[in-house]
Design an enzyme around this catalytic site. Structure first.
Site, short mmCIF file in Angstrom:
data_model
loop_
_atom_site.label_atom_id
_atom_site.label_comp_id
_atom_site.label_asym_id
_atom_site.label_seq_id
_atom_site.Cartn_x
_atom_site.Cartn_y
_atom_site.Cartn_z
N VAL A 151 0.82 -1.21 0.00
CA VAL A 151 0.00 0.00 0.00
C VAL A 151 0.85 1.27 0.00
O VAL A 151 2.04 1.24 0.30
CB VAL A 151 -0.96 0.02 1.21
N GLU A 152 0.21 2.38 -0.33
CA GLU A 152 0.82 3.72 -0.36
C GLU A 152 2.13 3.73 -1.15
O GLU A 152 3.14 4.28 -0.74
CB GLU A 152 1.04 4.26 1.06
#
Length: 810
Positions: free
Chosen positions: A500-501
């Protein structure tokens, strides 16, 4: 003549070493070229010709107006032609954020006093009290097996406690009912919760990271802040932010979700100016329970209701989820983690203009808004959650390695297990140092876009190494799921933080150096801005200053690389003495080498470097390791240079410096221009590659620190939640470690008596009873040994279930 040439070479080396301005070079040329020509015994006519040519050369370079006209203007034109095309989203990402310590590392000559002068990290009394009380209470409420296996959610009591105590409002100012915590406090809170439950950590960190509250604080109108922030702080409103979709993941700038400016009906009002939205998003944390949906989309104005421009760019809106047409509620199931994550869709959903974050003046600014907020959030949340999990893994692995015995020897003392414990302790020391130093940079007003990518990537990757090693240390204890397994869910969920991110593969290969080379380099961004400037006169003037500064910068780092390589960096002045002096000198040497290698790479490959992802990744590895090593040195100083921590310091620094050498060697081995590669190798490694990974002796010292209670073990795992309840798996392990160490002398006596034939029983409890009957131990000692056996058994045993208990829904 030979002496004169040597003098000339020395002077020019000194000019390069000390990064002389162009005037230093011109003066030197004006003096030495005629002298060399004269000493060469050339004819007067030839000498006159040399002087004329030199005069013209000096005039062209020495008179700014002439230099800009004949040299800089021409080079600017060429530069504009070869400069790779940069998309709007790429440019906004480059412009977002601020430059911090990575700028010093890119300089080739880091100012270590500047780093050491940064204030020591710490929490306010109010923040520490929250950590010691509310966070401690929350962690005590959390049962990760119940959360992930039984409920697939936090308990209602935990949800209410999180809301009531303001966990969702850590970034929100007090005036809106928030806690208004520092970045360091946010990091500490997430670290502690993550050491107990990954689900709870994600639930708390997302509203305090990239999302509605962060965006409203920085870009929202006053009306939007007044309307939403108090509800977000109290937990009345649950936020989520939707960016990723099925066809736009890492390439988030390609989002197909679109909004069209139009008139529509809203709340009983006709002809309201607004946006008609259609979207499809996935992987959105808290979406299933969100009351406020932050949404990124591309806005179009085909009827020119806002002006002449049709394509308005990426825009952000904040939409109540009870708005007609908004679909939320379904869940994804990410690797047995129970944090609420799911898709959201909407078709032809009409929203008024005041739903756009920041109002109409922020239309089209969405990508930059996201990049600036992502820099701060990514600096805190994911490094903290990875470090919290690593602290738990380190403390439990050390204790288990000491309690669990095979062949009458604690398993942690076997050299193979010791290697794993070494990596666990060493990586954790580096991760925690990077986490705190980066959070401190945010507290000082930074939005560290490059550093945030570094710490996100390396904390989550090292966290993966730590949890893998912890599973190996625990063996069968680690692989059997159940209430007494404190590792397996962290092991399962580790890839989430890596994904993620900004997926780690792309973060390493595209962002760290790709963005850092432009953002953190002292001249490249200035040259690019000048090339894009439509005012040609100003562009030439600024490009001229940047270009000749860049030339001096590159020459200086080339010479520094060679000189430092030949001297081993011993001549470099640093602000500390042993045991860290040589580490500062080595990092300074590698800083010069990195800056030189980066400049040669950009010169030789130009825009093609963007497509050489493996090369870019290795250069990014050098920058990353220099930052991580800097953080380790800063931590050691901030901790008061404790002698007991030296094994951790040595392992972290030696590992990091060796990785720098490996990464630079990888660049040189794979550099497309072999001539440039040979020059770089001669300048960077004139005496070969001398670095070695940490020795077994250092590794043994690190592992030993984890195997026994003490100040170093406590410092290394400070900030994690430690249950003192012996019914709790980790609480029992802590008690078992203390008990094992206390009872080993008594157990040795029993073993001696057994070998002598005094004790006939083979069962441990029967041996204790027999020893008590023979008077070998007294009643208190017998009870102590029985308790020790019970604790060790609880720690070693794994969970088992009836078949029906494992059926879905049970």
């Amino acid at each position: 003549m030979a002496i004169l040439i040597i003098v000339v070479l020395v002077v020019f080396l000194l000019l390069a070493f000390f990064r002389s301005s162009i005037w230093g070079w011109l003066i030197a040329l004006a003096i030495f070229v005629p002298l060399i020509a004269y000493e060469s015994r050339i004819t007067d006519e030839a000498l006159k010709a040399v002087c004329i040519v030199l005069g013209v050369f000096l005039a062209v370079l020495g008179i700014p107006a002439l230099r800009r006209l004949l040299v800089s203007g021409f080079i600017l034109g060429v530069f504009r032609k070869i400069l790779p095309q940069v998309s709007q989203t790429e440019q906004e990402a480059l412009d977002a954020g601020t430059v911090g310590w990575e700028g010093e590392l890119f300089s080739g000559n880091p100012h270590w006093k500047k780093m050491l002068a940064l204030p020591k990290t710490g929490l306010s009394d109010r923040e520490q009290a929250f950590l010691d009380n509310e966070v401690e209470q929350l962690c005590a409420m959390l049962d990760d097996w119940d959360i992930t296996h039984t409920r697939q959610d936090l308990s209602p009591e935990a949800w209410q406690f999180i809301k009531d105590k303001g966990f969702f409002g850590m970034i929100i100012p007090k005036e809106y009912g928030g806690l208004e915590f520092s970045a360091q406090a946010q990091s500490a809170v997430i670290t502690k919760i993550a050491s107990r439950s990954g689900t709870a950590a994600v639930t708390v960190m997302v509203p305090n990271s990239l999302g509605p509250a962060e965006l409203l604080l920085h870009y929202g109108t006053q009306e939007q802040k007044d309307k939403y922030l108090r509800g977000l702080a109290s937990g009345k409103e649950i936020p989520c932010f939707a960016l990723t979709g099925p066809f736009a993941g890492s390439d988030a700038g390609a989002i197909p979700d679109r909004g069209t400016v139009c008139y529509g009906d809203y709340n009983g009002h006709k002809n309201v100016l607004g946006v008609c939205l259609t979207w499809e998003k996935r992987y959105i944390t808290l979406a299933p329970v969100a009351t406020l949906l932050g949404l990124a989309f591309k806005l179009y104005d085909p009827q020119n209701l806002l002006g002449a421009e049709v394509s308005r760019g990426i825009t952000l809106a904040l939409i109540p989820t009870d708005t007609p047409g908004v679909e939320v509620g379904r869940r994804h199931f990410p690797l047995n983690s129970a944090f609420l994550n799911g898709p959201t869709t909407g078709a032809e959903v009409f929203i008024p203009m005041d739903y756009i974050i920041g109002g109409t003046m922020r239309i089209g600014h969405g990508w930059r808004m996201l990049m600036e907020c992502l820099a701060a959030g990514r600096s805190i949340s994911l490094p903290a959650s990875a470090t919290g999990g690593a602290k738990m893994a380190a403390r439990t692995s050390g204790a288990y390695g000491r309690v669990r015995k095979q062949f009458h020897v604690p398993v942690g003392k076997f050299e193979g297990v010791e290697e794993a414990l070494t990596r666990i302790g060493g990586h954790l020391y580096v991760m925690d140092a990077a986490r705190t130093m980066t959070a401190q940079a945010v507290d000082m007003g930074g939005k560290p876009s490059v550093i945030s990518a570094i710490v996100k990537y390396h904390c989550t990757e090292r966290g993966r190494i730590v949890i893998n090693d912890a599973m190996d240390v625990h063996g069968g204890k680690g692989i059997c799921l159940g209430p007494d397994n404190y590792l397996a869910r962290a092991y399962q969920q580790t890839p989430i933080g890596i994904t993620v991110e900004g997926a780690n593969i792309l973060t390493r290969s595209l962002i760290i150096f790709g963005q850092g080379a432009v953002r953190s380099h002292p001249y490249v961004l200035k040259e690019i801005h000048a090339a894009n400037d439509q005012d040609n006169k100003r562009a030439v003037r600024e490009f001229d200053a940047a270009l000749f500064g860049h030339i001096s910068f590159s020459l200086s780092n080339a010479v520094r690389s060679l000189v430092y390589g030949l001297t081993g960096g011993h001549i470099i002045g640093v602000p500390t003495e042993q045991p860290t002096k040589r580490y500062y000198q080595a990092l300074t040497r590698y800083s010069a080498a990195f800056a030189f290698a980066a400049d040669v790479s950009m010169l030789v490959l130009g825009g093609g470097l963007k497509r050489r992802e493996k090369l870019s990744a290795r250069l990014g590895d050098v920058l990353s390791q220099m930052y991580l090593c800097s953080a380790v040195l800063k931590r050691f100083e901030d901790d008061g240079r404790p002698k007991e921590d030296l094994p951790l310091l040595h392992w972290g620094m030696q590992d990091g410096l060796y990785r720098i050498q490996v990464a630079l060697d990888g660049v040189l081995q794979n550099f497309p221009s072999r001539i440039a590669a040979l020059v770089l190798r001669a300048m960077i490694f004139p005496l070969g590659q001398r670095r070695r990974p940490p020795t077994d002796h250092v590794g043994h010292q690190v592992a030993s620190l984890l195997l026994k209670p003490g100040a170093v073990r406590d410092r290394l795992t400070a900030g994690m939640f430690i249950s003192r309840d012996e019914k709790d798996a980790i609480g029992a392990l802590e008690a078992a470690l203390a008990s094992t160490l206390a009872c080993e002398p008594l157990q040795a006596e029993l073993e001696k008596a057994h070998k002598a034939g005094k004790l006939k029983a083979h069962d441990e409890l029967q041996q204790i009873a027999e020893a008590r009957g023979l008077g070998l131990v007294d009643a208190e000692q017998a009870l102590q040994l029985q308790r020790d056996y019970a604790l060790r058994r609880k720690v070693i045993m794994v969970d088992d279930f009836a078949a029906e208990e494992l059926q879905a829904g049970k």
